[in-house]
Scaffold this motif. Structure first.
Motif, PDB file in Angstrom:
ATOM      1  N   ASP A  62     -54.046 -38.645  42.931  1.00  0.00           N
ATOM      2  CA  ASP A  62     -54.484 -37.570  43.112  1.00  0.00           C
ATOM      3  C   ASP A  62     -54.621 -36.755  41.619  1.00  0.00           C
ATOM      4  O   ASP A  62     -54.130 -36.742  41.002  1.00  0.00           O
ATOM      5  CB  ASP A  62     -53.403 -36.892  43.922  1.00  0.00           C
ATOM      6  CG  ASP A  62     -53.720 -35.313  43.687  1.00  0.00           C
ATOM      7  OD1 ASP A  62     -54.943 -34.464  43.707  1.00  0.00           O
ATOM      8  OD2 ASP A  62     -52.804 -34.066  44.223  1.00  0.00           O
ATOM      9  N   PRO A  63     -56.017 -36.118  42.199  1.00  0.00           N
ATOM     10  CA  PRO A  63     -57.044 -35.776  40.920  1.00  0.00           C
ATOM     11  C   PRO A  63     -55.889 -34.750  39.717  1.00  0.00           C
ATOM     12  O   PRO A  63     -55.763 -34.292  38.682  1.00  0.00           O
ATOM     13  CB  PRO A  63     -58.047 -35.692  40.517  1.00  0.00           C
ATOM     14  CG  PRO A  63     -58.428 -35.925  41.756  1.00  0.00           C
ATOM     15  CD  PRO A  63     -57.479 -36.371  42.445  1.00  0.00           C
ATOM     16  N   GLU A  64     -55.472 -34.024  40.127  1.00  0.00           N
ATOM     17  CA  GLU A  64     -53.724 -32.700  40.269  1.00  0.00           C
ATOM     18  C   GLU A  64     -53.121 -32.556  39.751  1.00  0.00           C
ATOM     19  O   GLU A  64     -52.639 -32.089  39.126  1.00  0.00           O
ATOM     20  CB  GLU A  64     -54.473 -31.588  41.183  1.00  0.00           C
ATOM     21  CG  GLU A  64     -55.939 -31.429  41.971  1.00  0.00           C
ATOM     22  CD  GLU A  64     -56.636 -30.744  40.349  1.00  0.00           C
ATOM     23  OE1 GLU A  64     -56.055 -30.209  39.561  1.00  0.00           O
ATOM     24  OE2 GLU A  64     -57.967 -31.108  40.674  1.00  0.00           O
ATOM     25  N   THR A  65     -52.117 -33.992  40.161  1.00  0.00           N
ATOM     26  CA  THR A  65     -50.667 -34.306  40.334  1.00  0.00           C
ATOM     27  C   THR A  65     -51.022 -35.289  39.714  1.00  0.00           C
ATOM     28  O   THR A  65     -50.999 -36.719  40.380  1.00  0.00           O
ATOM     29  CB  THR A  65     -50.446 -34.059  41.608  1.00  0.00           C
ATOM     30  OG1 THR A  65     -50.372 -32.715  41.749  1.00  0.00           O
ATOM     31  CG2 THR A  65     -49.030 -34.216  41.580  1.00  0.00           C
ATOM     32  N   THR A  84     -63.428 -39.906  35.689  1.00  0.00           N
ATOM     33  CA  THR A  84     -61.679 -40.286  37.028  1.00  0.00           C
ATOM     34  C   THR A  84     -60.723 -40.758  35.784  1.00  0.00           C
ATOM     35  O   THR A  84     -59.670 -40.568  36.067  1.00  0.00           O
ATOM     36  CB  THR A  84     -62.109 -41.439  37.904  1.00  0.00           C
ATOM     37  OG1 THR A  84     -62.924 -40.777  38.859  1.00  0.00           O
ATOM     38  CG2 THR A  84     -60.759 -42.187  38.435  1.00  0.00           C
ATOM     39  N   ARG A  87     -59.802 -38.614  33.478  1.00  0.00           N
ATOM     40  CA  ARG A  87     -58.131 -37.828  34.592  1.00  0.00           C
ATOM     41  C   ARG A  87     -57.026 -38.328  34.526  1.00  0.00           C
ATOM     42  O   ARG A  87     -55.217 -37.732  34.660  1.00  0.00           O
ATOM     43  CB  ARG A  87     -58.879 -37.084  35.973  1.00  0.00           C
ATOM     44  CG  ARG A  87     -57.720 -36.608  36.416  1.00  0.00           C
ATOM     45  CD  ARG A  87     -57.991 -34.793  35.964  1.00  0.00           C
ATOM     46  NE  ARG A  87     -56.868 -34.115  36.250  1.00  0.00           N
ATOM     47  CZ  ARG A  87     -56.053 -34.123  36.223  1.00  0.00           C
ATOM     48  NH1 ARG A  87     -55.611 -34.656  34.453  1.00  0.00           N
ATOM     49  NH2 ARG A  87     -54.818 -33.094  36.428  1.00  0.00           N
ATOM     50  N   GLN A  91     -53.134 -37.634  33.148  1.00  0.00           N
ATOM     51  CA  GLN A  91     -51.251 -37.652  33.985  1.00  0.00           C
ATOM     52  C   GLN A  91     -50.445 -38.497  32.742  1.00  0.00           C
ATOM     53  O   GLN A  91     -49.619 -38.344  32.710  1.00  0.00           O
ATOM     54  CB  GLN A  91     -52.080 -38.365  34.527  1.00  0.00           C
ATOM     55  CG  GLN A  91     -52.532 -37.283  35.858  1.00  0.00           C
ATOM     56  CD  GLN A  91     -53.134 -37.612  37.427  1.00  0.00           C
ATOM     57  OE1 GLN A  91     -52.499 -39.121  37.547  1.00  0.00           O
ATOM     58  NE2 GLN A  91     -53.645 -37.086  38.185  1.00  0.00           N
TER      59      GLN A  91
END
Length: 644
Positions: A62-65, A84, A87, A91
């Motif tokens: 999940d790119p957001e979480t 990607t 990102r 994380q």
């Protein structure tokens, strides 16, 4: 071992590669997979197989979480995409900032994070990793599954970004991955005697294969190779085979429905999806509830209905599906007339198969109805328009019709697709292109003006400024060729337009029915099918040189008779012809082994696959054509890849 068994072996090779990679990462692992990779990976390994290789848990990326790391090593499996990758690094930074042991782990050399790139780990990824300050924390890997066997004689690398990277961005980073996969093919099936490259990128691929050296299997005699010939072709050498509207069942499935990883989503609608919202109001009102199980496999072994009809004309295929539905209905009705013992035997042995077949036929009936609903009113009109474009009959009228389609249907991709076909067949002036750009942006917005530059980079449309210059020079330089585009010149050389005796395939059957041009309603023969046909039917090098000798950017890599020489000499056909006459090279024609491998860089259409299949059936027994590419596409997919 048969060729089909060898091709099925690619799954085992991919499994072995992934197993070795996972075992090289110590400790228990949590695998975090980018969603677009999951569907492709399922055709290689199952989740249970992955967990048996030291993987405790599997997550979707999940790119957001960020997924919190506990004790296990985190392994990311992502596409080789810079955004990607960045990102993922963000994380990891977030997780490392909360880990009190992060500094100690770096000092001891413990790497709790690993990133696996598909299909390749590019050198600049290491530079980015160092710039982000994570070089001692993260380890990078590469994984390329080479080829996935989707169907009989059809393989795909499932790397959909190849066309965008190579032909639009002019980024050659993926070319080594293509070369490596073709080299693995040589390891599995043996090294072919003859390699033909057509296009700048295809020549690069073959050069890299040469530089990598012969595979271990090359120590065996070359006459044991499954393929006599490998043909590598650039997508931009034959755009019309993607841009034209196919008339076969499999081709129209991809025109109307979204597809991924060898499956059609029957609930989707590619045509409605590219229309302006105002044109979809009636479609939304009439929309029926979707079925949860609506996928159709594009594999003949998994779906025999698709296998029987995939290369048939749509009208014939839809009638056959209806006939099969009636036959199933009659068989179920006969169940009431059976005796009790017969009924019990029927329920145990036949009913499960009948039920499964009924479900498949119902799905195919539904998609046939949807194709008719979307295309019945416009298919013949579109076919006539494409015929006029290919014949270069009336450009002004053609452009007016395309403008009308834009205003009445509002399709984002298919109108551009027709315009690109006009440019290839007729040529477009700066004024004509500017008028269309203005009208297109009035409908879809100025934000899409960049698309025309991308299409120009791919060679699908002209650069406006360059066109102004060439228009002035053209009047002085070569006036006799003003009305002939590069595509028309190539099409005439290869005789890609049906009608002449030299174009139609000679056979004992009715040529009006059994001709590769039937994949496009008898308008056009795909280039790769015609090259394969010429190679198979040529009785000597002289005959081959007569048909292919004047083509630019087509190179022949001709092995010598000396088995100790393990490289290909890259030469044009006329040089080879002269060497054969002098006795320096042996004439390889007619081909003793008529099994050919064709690889298209930038995506392959079902029309090309069907045309190659028909050629292999027409030219006689013992002929087999295997087609491979980085992905399977339709015309709208080709245009859509120009959108960011």
């Amino acid at each position: 071992m048969s060729l089909n068994q060898k091709l099925r072996g690619f799954q085992l090779i991919s499994q072995e590669k992934l197993q070795t990679l996972l075992h090289s990462i110590p400790n228990k692992k949590d695998l975090i997979i980018e969603p677009t990779i999951i569907h492709r990976l399922e055709h290689i390994v199952a989740a249970s197989w992955i967990k048996s290789k030291g993987v405790a848990k599997i997550f979707k990326f999940d790119p957001e979480t960020a997924i919190p790391r506990q004790q296990n090593t985190q392994v990311y499996l992502i596409n080789a995409n810079l955004s990607t990758f960045r990102r993922v690094l963000e994380q990891i930074w977030e997780l490392e900032s909360k880990d009190p042991n992060s500094v100690e782990n770096i000092e001891t050399g413990i790497k709790n994070y690993h990133i696996i790139f598909v299909p390749n780990c590019f050198s600049y990824f290491h530079t980015v990793l160092e710039e982000e300050g994570l070089y001692g924390t993260v380890q990078l890997h590469r994984f390329n599954w080479d080829f996935i066997l989707w169907d009989e004689d059809l393989l795909s690398m499932e790397v959909p970004q190849v066309f965008q990277d190579i032909f639009i961005k002019n980024d050659s980073s993926l070319i080594p991955s293509i070369a490596q996969s073709l080299r693995v093919m040589n390891m599995v099936c043996g090294q072919p005697d003859l390699v033909i490259s057509y296009g700048r990128n295809s020549e690069k691929v073959v050069d890299i294969i040469d530089q990598l050296g012969p595979p271990p299997s090359a120590k065996n005699p070359r006459n044991s190779s499954s393929f006599s010939t490998l043909i590598v072709v650039d997508r931009n050498k034959d755009y019309p085979s993607c841009l034209l509207t196919p008339s076969i069942y499999s081709g129209l499935l991809l025109e109307v429905f979204n597809h991924k990883c060898g499956e059609i989503d029957a609930n989707s609608n590619k045509i409605s999806g590219q229309k302006l919202a105002i044109f979809n109001l009636e479609d939304k009102k009439a929309q029926k509830p979707s079925s949860s199980n609506s996928s159709i496999s594009l594999s003949s072994t998994k779906d025999e209905i698709f296998g029987e009809n995939k290369f048939k004309h749509f009208a014939q295929a839809s009638n056959l599906v209806r006939a099969q539905a009636k036959a199933i209905g009659l068989e179920v009705q006969n169940l009431n007339k059976m005796k009790l013992t017969e009924m019990q035997d029927y329920v145990v042995k036949k009913l499960p198969k009948i039920t499964e077949m009924k479900l498949k036929i119902t799905k195919h009936l539904n998609v046939c109805e949807k194709i008719i609903e979307e295309l019945a009113g416009s298919f013949q009109k579109l076919s006539n328009l494409e015929e006029e474009i290919l014949n270069n009959s009336n450009k002004k009228k053609t452009l007016t019709e395309i403008e009308e389609i834009l205003s009445t249907e509002g399709q984002k991709f298919n109108t551009l697709r027709l315009l690109c076909l006009v440019h290839l067949s007729m040529g477009l002036s700066s004024e004509e292109l500017s008028n269309f750009i203005r009208n297109y942006c009035n409908y879809f917005g100025l934000k899409y003006v960049y698309i025309f530059e991308n299409l120009a980079k791919a060679g699908l449309l002209p650069h406006i400024e360059e066109d102004k210059i060439t228009k002035k020079i053209g009047k002085i330089a070569i006036p006799m060729f003003q009305n002939q585009t590069e595509f028309q010149a190539t099409a005439n050389r290869f005789k890609l337009f049906p009608g002449s005796s030299e174009t139609s395939e000679k056979s004992a059957f009715d040529e009006s029915v059994f001709c590769p041009s039937n994949v496009f309603n008898k308008l056009y023969i795909p280039l790769v099918a015609q090259i394969a046909s010429i190679l198979i039917k040529s009785a000597s090098i002289d005959e081959l040189a007569q048909k292919l000798g004047n083509l630019d950017q087509i190179n022949f890599h001709w092995t010598t008779d000396d088995k100790s020489i393990d490289f290909y000499d890259s030469m044009n056909l006329k040089t080879i012809q002269a060497a054969v006459k002098k006795g320096e090279l042996a004439d390889k024609f007619p081909l003793k082994n008529r099994t050919i491998h064709i690889h298209i860089i930038g995506g392959v259409s079902y029309a090309e696959i069907a045309a190659c299949d028909l050629v292999s059936k027409l030219v006689g027994k013992g002929t087999k054509i295997v087609v491979s590419s980085d992905c399977i596409i339709s015309g709208s997919d080709l245009i859509a890849s120009n959108f960011d």
